[in-house]
Enzyme design. Structure first.
Site, short mmCIF file in Angstrom:
data_model
loop_
_atom_site.label_atom_id
_atom_site.label_comp_id
_atom_site.label_asym_id
_atom_site.label_seq_id
_atom_site.Cartn_x
_atom_site.Cartn_y
_atom_site.Cartn_z
N GLN A 138 1.14 -1.72 0.35
CA GLN A 138 -0.34 -0.32 -0.05
C GLN A 138 1.20 1.55 0.10
OE1 GLN A 138 -1.77 0.24 3.83
NE2 GLN A 138 -3.96 1.99 3.17
N GLY A 139 0.96 2.21 -1.03
CA GLY A 139 1.35 3.03 -1.00
C GLY A 139 1.26 4.81 -0.82
N TYR A 140 0.31 4.95 0.20
CA TYR A 140 -0.12 6.18 1.38
C TYR A 140 0.61 7.18 1.27
CZ TYR A 140 -5.07 4.28 0.21
OH TYR A 140 -6.67 3.57 -0.01
N SER A 141 0.83 5.96 2.49
CA SER A 141 2.40 7.62 3.63
C SER A 141 3.07 7.38 3.47
CB SER A 141 1.94 6.97 4.84
OG SER A 141 1.47 6.25 5.61
N SER A 174 4.31 -1.34 4.48
CA SER A 174 3.93 -2.52 4.84
C SER A 174 4.75 -3.73 3.76
CB SER A 174 3.41 -2.86 5.34
OG SER A 174 3.10 -2.54 6.39
N GLU A 257 -10.43 -1.41 5.15
CA GLU A 257 -8.96 -1.52 5.85
C GLU A 257 -8.44 -1.34 7.47
OE1 GLU A 257 -5.62 1.45 5.15
OE2 GLU A 257 -4.34 0.30 6.52
N ASN A 388 -4.85 7.34 16.60
CA ASN A 388 -6.09 7.49 17.74
C ASN A 388 -7.09 8.51 17.42
OD1 ASN A 388 -6.31 4.79 19.25
ND2 ASN A 388 -5.32 5.37 20.97
N GLU A 389 -6.48 9.31 17.68
CA GLU A 389 -6.50 11.06 17.63
C GLU A 389 -7.10 11.43 15.94
OE1 GLU A 389 -3.37 10.31 18.09
OE2 GLU A 389 -3.44 10.80 20.31
C1 FAD Z 1 2.95 -0.74 11.21
C2 FAD Z 1 2.30 -0.17 10.67
C3 FAD Z 1 2.09 -0.74 8.91
C4 FAD Z 1 2.15 0.54 8.27
N1 FAD Z 1 1.75 0.22 6.80
C5 FAD Z 1 1.26 1.05 5.62
C6 FAD Z 1 1.53 1.10 4.43
O1 FAD Z 1 1.80 0.11 4.56
N2 FAD Z 1 1.64 1.71 3.83
C7 FAD Z 1 0.75 3.30 4.27
O2 FAD Z 1 0.85 3.65 3.35
N3 FAD Z 1 0.76 3.05 5.49
C8 FAD Z 1 1.34 2.86 6.54
N4 FAD Z 1 1.01 2.88 7.61
C9 FAD Z 1 1.51 3.95 7.58
C10 FAD Z 1 0.26 4.56 8.65
O3 FAD Z 1 -0.76 5.04 8.38
C11 FAD Z 1 0.69 6.32 9.73
O4 FAD Z 1 1.65 5.69 10.62
C12 FAD Z 1 -0.54 7.44 9.60
O5 FAD Z 1 -1.29 7.39 8.87
C13 FAD Z 1 -0.37 8.00 10.85
O6 FAD Z 1 1.15 9.06 10.53
P1 FAD Z 1 1.92 9.85 10.27
O7 FAD Z 1 2.83 8.33 11.22
O8 FAD Z 1 2.58 11.01 9.59
O9 FAD Z 1 2.18 10.65 11.85
P2 FAD Z 1 1.51 11.66 11.73
O10 FAD Z 1 0.34 11.94 11.20
O11 FAD Z 1 2.61 12.99 11.24
O12 FAD Z 1 0.67 11.60 13.68
C14 FAD Z 1 1.93 12.33 14.53
C15 FAD Z 1 0.37 11.86 15.25
O13 FAD Z 1 -0.18 13.30 15.61
C16 FAD Z 1 -1.40 13.58 15.31
N5 FAD Z 1 -2.08 14.28 14.50
C17 FAD Z 1 -1.94 14.22 13.40
N6 FAD Z 1 -2.89 14.75 13.42
C18 FAD Z 1 -3.67 15.82 13.76
C19 FAD Z 1 -4.61 15.71 14.04
N7 FAD Z 1 -5.77 16.06 13.14
N8 FAD Z 1 -6.02 16.06 15.82
C20 FAD Z 1 -4.75 14.85 16.06
N9 FAD Z 1 -3.47 14.65 16.67
C21 FAD Z 1 -3.00 15.05 15.46
C22 FAD Z 1 -1.46 11.72 15.25
O14 FAD Z 1 -2.79 11.03 16.42
C23 FAD Z 1 0.06 11.55 16.23
O15 FAD Z 1 -0.02 11.12 17.20
C24 FAD Z 1 1.73 1.91 8.43
C25 FAD Z 1 1.69 2.14 10.08
C26 FAD Z 1 2.15 1.77 11.02
C27 FAD Z 1 2.77 1.84 12.32
#
Ligand code: FAD
Length: 410
Positions: A138-141, A174, A257, A388-389
């Protein structure tokens, strides 16, 4: 006490018992011989275990007719109800079925192509996903686009031959290193901002212009990666929907998902609670009132999750849209699991601080290591597929009608 759950709605007891027997017998016969070492292996936090053999296991499952259980029959699936899928996953977990290498294709992309793809895409990709011969990631993040997914910067530019040139970077991808294909959310309109001007592409990983770099995690594993695109190519026929349709399609996939795709994973929690109970007995803390209470609460939570799955994932069409309580689904199971990880550490006490050095993948893995894995990986459950947030924001806004929080310029 045993964490096994056998709730059978009236009138279906006999049918369900037969189904359980059939699944258990198949698992017993097939998760043996060269597949025996896969018992209780793989899955979140243990994704590095036996990847090649687990891919073969996917083909074994497919040959047995156990893939695409919830997919519509016309898409090659079996059209099972959520209740029957729950039964399958419970028996799969009970038998020690390994973590599924194909879950991103089968659980996320497949249903999305059924909902949003065209006939050609369904014909080209669904059979390989169902047969366990084609694996997806999955190429989202991206470094600047996680919770704020609409901020993706990966670019897609149309080429004279109609294909698309992809440039940019994805992160936390992943299983990219074990996949042949990636679905990519990219900005196809260079002038656009926010969730407009995005498109959804199916991109082959084995091509010049794609580089996959593993990310080593604190538990020693490297289940996810950075994926770099430098002039990678997506064929014109591999654009899903229309240019600019990407956000709608990405959200459709995210619905799978956060919902039905986690069913198998949740059912594995039953055996994790069993391990916690065994560890409590072994450590002699099963008489500790506080530990007993938390174990009982965890068991009650498992039953709530099962009920949530049947009630929320089983709801169809208008019912599903109106049932705002479904917004709690991801939040509930992920926090339950995080609490279980903490409980596991408290049950182990000071033993939780020791790492088993002699464990090798071939020798199996100790209960202590497994529980440490549950603790470490369950910290991630409240992040991926929406933190969670973000889940609480969604509940507040969509469920309770509170004002939307300010978002970046669209
Ligand atoms: C085990 C694992 C597997 C993953 N696999 C994939 C994958 O295969 N493909 C893929 O594309 N992604 C994947 N991800 C990424 C995942 O989707 C992101 O980690 C997730 O969307 C959070 O983004 P971030 O890590 O950039 O954190 P951020 O968005 O930078 O958030 C950092 C903190 O700020 C808080 N925050 C952010 N915005 C707000 C808001 N508006 N209000 C309140 N709080 C906020 C968040 O809750 C968090 O605590 C994976 C993540 C994990 C942990």
């Amino acid at each position: 006490m045993n964490a096994r759950i056998d709730v059978t709605p009236d009138g279906t007891r006999e049918r369900e018992a037969r189904l359980r027997e059939e699944i258990a017998a198949w698992m017993d016969a097939h998760l043996s011989g060269r597949f025996a070492c896969l018992r209780y292996r793989g899955g979140p936090g243990d994704e590095d275990a036996f990847p090649a053999l687990r891919k073969e296991w996917e083909r074994e499952l497919a040959a047995g007719g156990w893939t695409g259980l919830g997919w519509p029959v016309e898409a090659g699936g079996r059209g099972w109800s959520v209740a029957d899928q729950v039964v399958f996953h419970e028996e799969y977990a009970r038998a020690g079925g390994p973590g599924r290498m194909g879950h991103i294709g089968e659980g996320l992309l497949g249903p999305t192509l059924v909902a949003c793809g065209n006939a050609d895409q369904r014909a080209r990709f669904l059979p390989g996903i169902l047969a366990g011969t084609q694996f997806w990631c999955q190429g989202y993040s991206e470094p600047g686009a996680g919770s704020d997914l609409a901020n993706v910067r990966t670019r897609a530019g149309r080429q004279p031959d109609g294909a698309w040139r992809i440039d940019g970077q994805k992160v936390w991808t992943s299983l990219a290193h074990d996949s042949e294909w990636i679905f990519v959310l990219a900005r196809s309109d260079a002038q656009s901002r926010g969730n407009k001007g995005l498109s959804f592409f199916l991109v082959a990983l084995d091509q010049p212009g794609v580089e996959i770099r593993p990310i080593r995690q604190m538990n020693g594993g490297a289940e996810f990666n950075e994926v770099f695109f430098d002039g990678a190519r997506a064929e014109a026929v591999d654009l899903v929907g229309e240019p600019g349709d990407g956000w709608r399609i990405a959200m459709t996939l995210l619905g799978f998902e956060r919902g039905i795709s986690t069913l198998g994973q949740q059912m594995q929690f039953i055996r994790e609670l069993d391990w916690v109970i065994e560890a409590a007995k072994e450590a002699g803390v099963d008489g500790d009132p506080s530990i007993r209470a938390r174990i009982a609460q965890a068991w009650a939570g498992l039953r709530v999750m099962r009920h949530n799955a049947l009630r929320m994932l089983g709801a169809q069409g208008a019912n599903a849209a109106q049932d705002k309580s479904a917004l709690i689904y991801k939040y509930y199971w992920s926090n339950w699991h995080r609490d279980l990880g903490q409980l596991a550490m408290d049950v182990l006490g000071e033993q939780a601080n020791f790492v088993d050095s002699a464990t090798s993948l071939m020798d199996g893995i100790t209960k202590r290591s497994r529980l440490q894995g549950v603790f470490l990986f369950s910290r991630a459950d409240t992040l991926y597929a929406g933190t969670n947030e973000i889940q609480l924001n969604i509940m507040a806004e969509r469920g309770l009608g509170m004002p939307k929080e300010p978002r970046g310029q669209a």
